[in-house]
Design a protein around this motif. Structure first.
Motif, PDB file in Angstrom:
ATOM      1  N   ASN A  66       0.815  -1.223   0.000  1.00  0.00           N
ATOM      2  CA  ASN A  66       0.000   0.000   0.000  1.00  0.00           C
ATOM      3  C   ASN A  66       0.846   1.269   0.000  1.00  0.00           C
ATOM      4  O   ASN A  66       0.400   2.308   0.485  1.00  0.00           O
TER       5      ASN A  66
ATOM      6  N   GLN B 124      -5.370  -5.614  -3.922  1.00  0.00           N
ATOM      7  CA  GLN B 124      -5.302  -6.134  -2.557  1.00  0.00           C
ATOM      8  C   GLN B 124      -6.126  -7.421  -2.407  1.00  0.00           C
ATOM      9  O   GLN B 124      -7.108  -7.646  -3.130  1.00  0.00           O
TER      10      GLN B 124
ATOM     11  N   ASP C  12      -7.804 -10.170   0.729  1.00  0.00           N
ATOM     12  CA  ASP C  12      -8.224 -10.206   2.134  1.00  0.00           C
ATOM     13  C   ASP C  12      -7.258 -11.076   2.941  1.00  0.00           C
ATOM     14  O   ASP C  12      -6.347 -11.694   2.381  1.00  0.00           O
TER      15      ASP C  12
ATOM     16  N   ILE D 184     -10.364  -8.974  -3.220  1.00  0.00           N
ATOM     17  CA  ILE D 184     -11.417  -8.085  -2.725  1.00  0.00           C
ATOM     18  C   ILE D 184     -11.616  -6.962  -3.734  1.00  0.00           C
ATOM     19  O   ILE D 184     -10.745  -6.680  -4.547  1.00  0.00           O
TER      20      ILE D 184
ATOM     21  N   VAL E 240     -11.814  -3.370  -3.990  1.00  0.00           N
ATOM     22  CA  VAL E 240     -11.552  -2.087  -3.335  1.00  0.00           C
ATOM     23  C   VAL E 240     -12.074  -0.956  -4.221  1.00  0.00           C
ATOM     24  O   VAL E 240     -11.782  -0.912  -5.417  1.00  0.00           O
TER      25      VAL E 240
ATOM     26  N   SER F 117     -15.895  -1.317   1.195  1.00  0.00           N
ATOM     27  CA  SER F 117     -15.058  -2.244   0.434  1.00  0.00           C
ATOM     28  C   SER F 117     -13.796  -2.626   1.204  1.00  0.00           C
ATOM     29  O   SER F 117     -13.362  -3.781   1.155  1.00  0.00           O
ATOM     30  N   ALA F 118     -13.201  -1.649   1.907  1.00  0.00           N
ATOM     31  CA  ALA F 118     -12.010  -1.922   2.722  1.00  0.00           C
ATOM     32  C   ALA F 118     -11.838  -0.770   3.708  1.00  0.00           C
ATOM     33  O   ALA F 118     -11.863   0.401   3.313  1.00  0.00           O
ATOM     34  N   ARG F 119     -11.657  -1.098   4.964  1.00  0.00           N
ATOM     35  CA  ARG F 119     -11.556  -0.065   5.985  1.00  0.00           C
ATOM     36  C   ARG F 119     -10.121   0.422   6.153  1.00  0.00           C
ATOM     37  O   ARG F 119      -9.171  -0.242   5.748  1.00  0.00           O
ATOM     38  N   SER F 120      -9.989   1.594   6.793  1.00  0.00           N
ATOM     39  CA  SER F 120      -8.652   2.141   7.028  1.00  0.00           C
ATOM     40  C   SER F 120      -8.524   2.626   8.467  1.00  0.00           C
ATOM     41  O   SER F 120      -8.143   1.865   9.348  1.00  0.00           O
TER      42      SER F 120
ATOM     43  N   ASP G 246      -7.574  -1.428   9.160  1.00  0.00           N
ATOM     44  CA  ASP G 246      -7.055  -2.298   8.103  1.00  0.00           C
ATOM     45  C   ASP G 246      -6.140  -1.460   7.208  1.00  0.00           C
ATOM     46  O   ASP G 246      -6.406  -0.276   6.981  1.00  0.00           O
TER      47      ASP G 246
ATOM     48  N   ARG H 298      -5.576  -2.268   4.076  1.00  0.00           N
ATOM     49  CA  ARG H 298      -5.982  -2.463   2.682  1.00  0.00           C
ATOM     50  C   ARG H 298      -6.838  -1.325   2.152  1.00  0.00           C
ATOM     51  O   ARG H 298      -7.015  -1.204   0.938  1.00  0.00           O
ATOM     52  N   GLY H 299      -7.385  -0.509   3.046  1.00  0.00           N
ATOM     53  CA  GLY H 299      -8.264   0.558   2.602  1.00  0.00           C
ATOM     54  C   GLY H 299      -7.582   1.895   2.425  1.00  0.00           C
ATOM     55  O   GLY H 299      -8.259   2.908   2.197  1.00  0.00           O
TER      56      GLY H 299
END
Length: 506
Positions: free
Chosen positions: A351, A374, A376, A382, A384, A451-454, A493, A495-496
């Motif tokens: 990332n 990315q 999971d 996933i 994103v 979709s993806a948390r941060s 996460d 990934r977000g």
């Protein structure tokens, strides 16, 4: 129908009309009623020889005549009873949220109305609700508080009734008004100079029924809430919001469920195979308390510094929210290690871009594609969805061109711009400039949390605005307030969110 019947019928019509409208007879109706009564009394009774007035019959029993109720008295009594019936039924029905009109129109008495209400509640299952009425003291405090805010120049959307009359009051006048409404000797307070009055008010500090300190509390709290919501921070645009009930550091008790096997073909007469989902515990979260203390000094009261009640609390409310804003951006700027022991932005997290540069068509496309690759925690792909681009001050206008031009800027062939109207929102913050100083200022791409948390900001029991509490501070000559807030920042996460190291902004 003889004349006597006609008179009595007309009198009954007058009484019925007044009773149905819940009022007394008007002056005109009362005169008509009395005239009819006088005429009635001059008419002979049945079987009474002509010329003998009906009143002569009463003379046969003077004691009975003295105790007999006059028609006017009967009318007043009937009207009073009808008013009481209407009032009692209305109060009963309103307490249960029902309409009293039907019961009143049908002539129900209180007992029948009560039974009808109970039957209605039993049929509908309507819960019994309690209503708390606002007394005059509460109305006075609300009006005085809104009046002080208006005088200080703070917009009040729905001012309490009577607030305008307190708008021009000084703090001294308001204190004397509070004393008068509580039954104190107003003359004593009028004779005090402002310094003596302030000393007396300070003795009301711990009195829960004292109006003046309660009005100050209310004014400050309203100011804090209103001004806090107006602070132009940006962290709330892209972070998620959470709530915790205590200050204990504990892992999120929500487990991420995934790692499911692919659906397999089931042949004819075949067996569906058992599958066990895998789980992964989400990162820990923790709250901390942040606060300051300020006071209304004796000098502020004597100088009638009404702005203190809004200006100073407003400054602290602003600082509270800006502190949180800075803490959120420091989290992604400082790039500290997260729950897996690696920095938030790391090659292992896939990332972070290797070459730092300012946002451009190429660099934005690269960071979007990087995020969309990315997987999971269980190795599955996933989807994103990039939603925000977070940049320091200096790139907003360049981004407007990049995201809203139909052709690629500088292209000799008028190539179509693939980012034209791409659904990404620009979040510009000067906090990144301040953190970077004369170094390269990074910028970030953040995904839709669905979709993806941060990054997430948690509050104690969901309370976002600061809490204000009046306190006694030793050595401080005046009223003192604590203003504090409880929040925590956690990376949910990696990934977000993705980072480009950026470039030095000239």
């Amino acid at each position: 129908m003889n004349r006597k019947d006609q008179i009595m019928q007309r009198q009954q019509e007058l009484l019925t009309a007044a009773r149905n409208e819940g009022r007394d007879l008007t002056a005109e109706e009362q005169r008509e009623f009395d005239d009819l009564q006088r005429e009635l009394e001059t008419l002979p009774d049945e079987g009474t020889p002509a010329g003998v007035p009906a009143s002569g019959q009463r003379g046969m029993d003077e004691g009975e005549g003295r105790n007999r109720e006059t028609p006017a008295d009967a009318a007043r009594r009937a009207i009073a009873q009808e008013r009481q019936r209407v009032a009692d039924i209305t109060a009963l029905c309103r307490s249960f949220g029902l309409s009293p009109d039907e019961y009143i129109a049908q002539g129900y008495d209180m007992g029948r109305a009560r039974q009808a209400v109970l039957d209605q509640l039993q049929r509908t299952g309507t819960p019994v609700s309690a209503r708390v009425t606002v007394d005059e003291q509460d109305k006075f405090r609300d009006a005085a508080s809104d009046g002080l805010m208006m005088r200080a120049g703070v917009a009040v959307e729905r001012a309490a009734e009577g607030a305008q009359q307190f708008r021009g009051m000084s703090l001294r006048d308001l204190a004397i008004e509070c004393a008068a409404r509580s039954g104190e000797d107003t003359l004593t307070y009028l004779r005090m100079d402002t310094s003596e009055l302030y000393s007396d008010l300070c003795r009301q500090f711990y009195n829960p029924t004292a109006a003046f300190p309660a009005i100050l509390d209310s004014t400050i709290k309203k100011s804090v809430v209103q001004l806090y919501n107006q602070v132009p921070t940006t962290f709330q645009a892209w972070t998620t919001k959470g709530s915790l009930s205590d200050f204990k550091e504990s892992p999120d008790h929500e487990y991420l469920i995934g790692g499911l096997g692919d659906f397999e073909e089931v042949p004819e007469n075949g067996e569906i195979k058992m599958d066990t989902p895998k789980t992964e515990l989400l990162p820990s979260r923790k709250l901390k308390t942040y606060g300051k203390q300020f006071s209304m000094t004796r000098q502020a009261f004597i100088n009638d510094d009404i702005g203190f009640l809004t200006r100073v609390p407003g400054l602290y409310a602003t600082k509270a929210k800006m502190t949180l804003d800075k803490a959120v951006y420091s989290t992604i700027y400082n790039n500290k290690k997260i729950w897996d022991g690696k920095p938030l932005f790391d090659a292992a997290h896939a990332n972070v871009m290797t070459d730092g540069n300012k946002p451009s068509q190429v660099s934005i496309q690269q960071i979007i594609l990087q995020m969309q690759k990315q997987k999971d925690p269980f190795g599955d792909a996933i989807y994103v969805t990039p939603r925000w681009i977070i940049v320091p001050v200096g790139y907003e206008f360049d981004l407007a061109v990049i995201l809203h031009s139909t052709q690629v800027t500088g292209s000799a062939n008028n190539d179509v711009n693939p980012l034209y109207n791409y659904p990404v929102n620009i979040v510009q913050t000067p906090v990144l400039n301040a953190l970077a100083g004369d170094k390269a200022a990074p910028w970030f791409m953040v995904a839709d949390p669905m979709s993806a948390r941060s990054v997430q900001v948690d509050y104690l029991n969901g309370q976002e605005t600061p809490i204000v509490r009046r306190m006694e501070s030793p050595g401080v000559l005046g009223y003192t307030w604590d203003i504090y807030t409880d929040w925590g920042i956690s990376v949910r996460d990696f990934r977000g969110i993705a980072k480009n190291p950026g470039a030095v902004i000239a």
